[in-house]
Design an enzyme around this catalytic site. Structure first.
Site, PDB file in Angstrom:
ATOM      1  NE  ARG A 348      -4.743 119.347 -53.646  1.00  0.00           N
ATOM      2  CZ  ARG A 348      -5.238 118.268 -54.253  1.00  0.00           C
ATOM      3  NH1 ARG A 348      -4.461 117.506 -55.010  1.00  0.00           N
ATOM      4  NH2 ARG A 348      -6.512 117.945 -54.105  1.00  0.00           N
ATOM      5  NE  ARG A 364      -7.157 116.725 -45.070  1.00  0.00           N
ATOM      6  CZ  ARG A 364      -7.442 117.389 -43.988  1.00  0.00           C
ATOM      7  NH1 ARG A 364      -8.452 117.004 -43.217  1.00  0.00           N
ATOM      8  NH2 ARG A 364      -6.743 118.436 -43.625  1.00  0.00           N
ATOM      9  CG  ASP A 489      -6.315 121.126 -42.701  1.00  0.00           C
ATOM     10  OD1 ASP A 489      -6.851 120.104 -42.252  1.00  0.00           O
ATOM     11  OD2 ASP A 489      -5.627 121.129 -43.744  1.00  0.00           O
ATOM     12  CD  GLU A 633      -8.898 127.154 -45.088  1.00  0.00           C
ATOM     13  OE1 GLU A 633      -8.405 126.026 -45.257  1.00  0.00           O
ATOM     14  OE2 GLU A 633      -8.264 128.216 -45.318  1.00  0.00           O
ATOM     15  CG  HIS A 640     -11.932 120.814 -52.027  1.00  0.00           C
ATOM     16  ND1 HIS A 640     -10.733 120.248 -51.643  1.00  0.00           N
ATOM     17  CD2 HIS A 640     -12.799 119.777 -52.069  1.00  0.00           C
ATOM     18  CE1 HIS A 640     -10.885 118.953 -51.468  1.00  0.00           C
ATOM     19  NE2 HIS A 640     -12.139 118.647 -51.718  1.00  0.00           N
ATOM     20  CB  THR A 705      -7.210 123.072 -56.147  1.00  0.00           C
ATOM     21  OG1 THR A 705      -8.447 123.212 -55.438  1.00  0.00           O
ATOM     22  CG2 THR A 705      -7.471 123.381 -57.622  1.00  0.00           C
ATOM     23  N   GLY A 706      -8.428 120.336 -54.958  1.00  0.00           N
ATOM     24  CA  GLY A 706      -9.592 119.469 -54.982  1.00  0.00           C
ATOM     25  C   GLY A 706     -10.756 120.047 -55.754  1.00  0.00           C
TER      26      GLY A 706
END
Length: 798
Positions: A348, A364, A489, A633, A640, A705-706
């Site tokens: 990232r 992670r 997060d 979020e 993701h 991005t995941g």
């Protein structure tokens, strides 16, 4: 609205309208010498780090967008009219100016036509090199001769450290010099009085150098001062030098540096000329001169481009599919995997959004990124996993960010206790078995690797320590603590608050560890893991189920989050789908919680992370409240997680719903309605605005991005059902009932497997018969021991 199309034969995305809703970008180069370029030639360049090694400047979140960049200006000597070889920065009216951009695998080609002159510019970084080519072909389509002046342009940074360059101007405006060498190269020097930059690390107090050269035409002028080239109160759209038709031979001395070389051409009707601009890092007098001598020809540039394409296309051929959905084919055959490979490379750290705030490999994220590339680059995946294992500290936690060029296993400082995140090392239980199953490299579990701070262990020992880290940090109800953060997060539970998401991760880890221990014939280890899993199951079932959903978490003060009666955030996607993925949910709970997800979180654009949005919550507990409702979020569609929803439905055999979820978030599905998503329709974005937003469907933060690895992993291993195992390739599709079937060619452990799946009964899941090279198999595992070089697998669903 459509702005372009997929060209899978060339492995390119072709942008036919340059006025895209946002800048549509591509990556050039490698983690050694990297670059970003947009469909209008905007972008920047960097050495190893987008934060501390940026040598070409870009103004982020600026107007006009994606400027400056890698430009060619053209000026008609007769009329004084001028334009750029990309639509921007000059921006001629589109009824007069045509532009096509072809983004390929680590190269970009921008074509234009204006006033009877056609141009084609190919941008790429040769493999293993620290310079880039801009190859320009210019053609006179008129019936009369044309006299043209051509100007290259880029803007160099004054300091490779982006903070120093863009913020600390009282320092960085006084340290750059620009000149032209006796050999005709432009030489850009930063802090030229200091020692040279070494290859060992990127630091501020050294000299940095860059260079530019022109090949194939005689330069008649140059500029290295941005102020001289642009002129006062002007911009990239109307540079004074181009307007007047001649460079000024300016030498930057402080202020700001640029690179511009001018050549004048006379083209007869129908005539074409080709030139090269070469741009790189290092001292022009030595490295630049040597590089031009070795690589400075059109033939060598063509050879290097062919090598680059062959290398990238070879990676993409690890899996080639043909399904009834052309958008899925575009995704899996080219752009989904290419997106994964770029995300794997840059984590990232560098994009049109990531502007230096994340420098290095996020722990992670980078572990999960392996899932998307392990079939394409298994050896590199092995090295990445080894690197990340050496970023695990001896207590089982992890360093949050790894800087691979500076990482010193055994000598790194462990994080402070309050800085540990609870999910970091649990991602190993997804990524490491994926590598072992892909390659059959079971002995990887026995490899001894150091911890980041002190000590060493086998990979199996690292995995056990990861489990122990969470088992030793549990809260009042026996669930793992969220610590400073779990995957989300924004969640602030208090250090001893309990995360149900991490509990499900831990459960999957214990199950996986037991399987690995049995594989390695260590039954005591397997028994330990299963006993721990039993205790964890009891704790989960005692407190985590709330009627039609699993809760979100339990705060340190005992507050339960994610309950049916909560006014905000009453349903959390992660705990529902991971209850299924981990095997923690009972059969009834699985059915009920997935129905709740479909009812309350599904939108036409993907699955929301949570709902309803947070408006009144305290930011001390839920940081998501800082975001607008329906974004990120805060009840946004966090891409993701979309792959997790797909996997959960596939595990239940729900192929129609799984594919509905996948397609809702699939970028290629928006190619004909790109105005909704706005960003590139060929790569993933981090977040999509949900139906709680007035701009539902808008997507932001492209490429890194995941969402990329999890989308590719879920589509290939769960929808198509091509899942590697230690003993072979499991074929277990879970597809829409309407599909007649699909074909796939899979590269697996040095063999090629051509797979043909037919679905005569229009089921979503289930195998009626399967045969390898004409021989029926007893189940749906294709044994690796029976594979020959070229194989045919026939599958009948039913």
């Amino acid at each position: 609205m459509r702005y372009g199309h997929f060209d899978d034969a060339a492995k390119e995305y072709v942008i036919t309208r340059p006025d895209t809703p946002a800048s549509w970008s591509n990556y050039l180069g490698s983690t050694e010498y990297g670059a970003i370029i947009t469909n209008n030639a905007g972008g920047y360049g960097f050495y190893r780090s987008g934060a501390r090694g940026r040598f070409l400047r870009l103004r982020f979140n600026s107007v006009p967008m994606d400027q400056p960049g890698r430009y060619f200006y053209l000026r008609d000597a007769e009329k004084g009219d001028y334009w750029s070889a990309s639509w921007q920065p000059v921006g001629k009216p589109l009824e007069e100016y045509q532009s096509v951009c072809r983004h390929g695998t680590a190269y970009t080609i921008i074509e234009s036509a204006y006033a009877g002159i056609a141009t084609e510019v190919t941008y790429f970084v040769p493999m293993g090199q620290r310079f880039e080519y801009w190859r320009l072909k210019i053609t006179n389509r008129c019936d009369r001769a044309r006299t043209l002046s051509l100007f290259s342009f880029c803007e160099f940074t004054n300091q490779w450290n982006t903070f120093q360059d863009r913020v600390n101007l009282q320092y960085s405006l006084f340290i750059v010099r620009g000149s032209r060498t006796d050999d005709g190269l432009l030489r850009i020097a930063i802090q030229d009085n200091l020692a040279q930059q070494s290859d060992e690390e990127i630091v501020d107090d050294v000299a940095h150098h860059a260079w530019m050269a022109l090949v194939g035409a005689d330069p008649v002028g140059y500029d290295t001062s941005r102020e001289a080239f642009l002129g006062p109160y002007r911009g990239y759209h109307n540079p004074l030098v181009v307007e007047r038709g001649h460079c000024t031979q300016s030498n930057a001395y402080g202020d700001n540096a640029c690179g511009s070389l001018q050549t004048d051409l006379v083209l007869q009707p129908g005539e074409s000329r080709e030139i090269l601009v070469m741009l790189g890092i290092g001292d022009a007098r030595t490295i630049g001169k040597k590089t031009v001598a070795t690589f400075g020809s059109l033939d060598r540039a063509a050879e290097e481009l062919a090598k680059l394409k062959a290398s990238w296309h070879g990676k993409l051929e690890s899996l080639v599919v043909n399904t009834p959905d052309e958008d899925l084919n575009h995704t899996l055959n080219v752009w989904g995997l290419y997106n994964c490979l770029i995300t794997y490379a840059w984590s990232r750290a560098a994009s049109l959004v990531y502007n230096g705030e994340r420098d290095g490999l996020g722990f992670r994220d980078s572990v999960q990124d392996v899932l998307g590339v392990v079939a394409a680059i298994p050896e590199e995946a092995r090295k990445r996993l080894a690197l990340m294992l050496t970023a695990q500290v001896a207590n089982g936690g992890a360093i949050p960010v790894v800087k691979p060029f500076e990482h010193r296993p055994g000598h790194e400082a462990a994080p402070e206790p309050e800085a540990y995140r609870s999910d970091d090392c649990l991602w190993f239980f997804n990524a490491i078995p994926a590598y072992v199953c892909e390659t059959g490299d079971v002995d990887f579990y026995n490899r001894i690797l150091p911890y980041a701070d002190h000590g060493e262990a086998t990979v199996l020992g690292h995995l056990r320590r990861a489990l122990e880290f969470n088992l030793k940090r549990t809260g009042a109800h026996g669930l793992p603590c969220g610590l400073s953060a779990d995957w989300n997060d924004c969640l602030r539970l208090g250090y001893r608050g309990e995360s149900l998401f991490v509990a499900f991760q831990l459960r999957l880890g214990l199950s996986t560890y037991a399987e690995i221990a049995n594989l390695l014939n260590v039954p005591d280890e397997a028994a330990w893991a299963l006993a721990q899993r039993t205790h964890l199951d009891e704790a989960i079932q005692a407190v985590a189920w709330d009627g039609d959903r699993f809760i979100w978490a339990i705060g340190e003060d005992g507050t339960v989050y994610g309950t049916t009666d909560a006014e905000e955030g009453s349903l959390y996607l992660n705990t529902q789908v991971w209850s299924v993925i981990s095997g923690a949910a009972s059969k009834e709970q699985t059915h009920v919680c997935l129905e709740t997800v479909a009812r309350e979180l599904a939108t036409p654009y993907g699955l929301m992370l949570a709902a309803p949005p947070f408006i009144k919550a305290s930011p001390e507990v839920m940081r998501a409240v800082v975001f607008n409702p329906g974004i990120k979020e805060n009840a946004g569609i966090f891409n993701h997680t979309q792959g997790w929803g797909v996997i959960a439905e596939c595990l239940c055999g729900n192929g129609d719903r799984a594919y509905e979820y996948f397609r809702a978030a699939m970028p290629a599905a928006y190619n004909d309605r790109a105005e909704i998503r706005q960003m590139e329709p060929y790569v993933q974005g981090q977040t999509t605005y949900s139906t709680f937003s007035p701009r539902a469907g808008n997507t932001r933060t492209a490429w890194l991005t995941g969402a990329a690895p999890w989308a590719y992993f879920s589509a290939t291993q769960y929808i198509l059902g091509l899942r590697p195992e230690v003993d072979g390739l499991r074929i277990d599709p879970c597809i829409p009932c309407a599909w007649e079937g699909f074909t796939a060619t899979r590269r697996f452990r040095g063999k090629t497997i051509d797979i043909r799946v037919v679905n005569p009964d229009h089921v979503s899941h289930g195998i009626q018969t399967i045969a390898l090279n004409g021989r029926p198999l007893p189940d749906n595992l294709v044994p690796v021991r029976d594979l020959i070089d070229q194989n045919r697998v026939d599958v009948v669903m039913g």
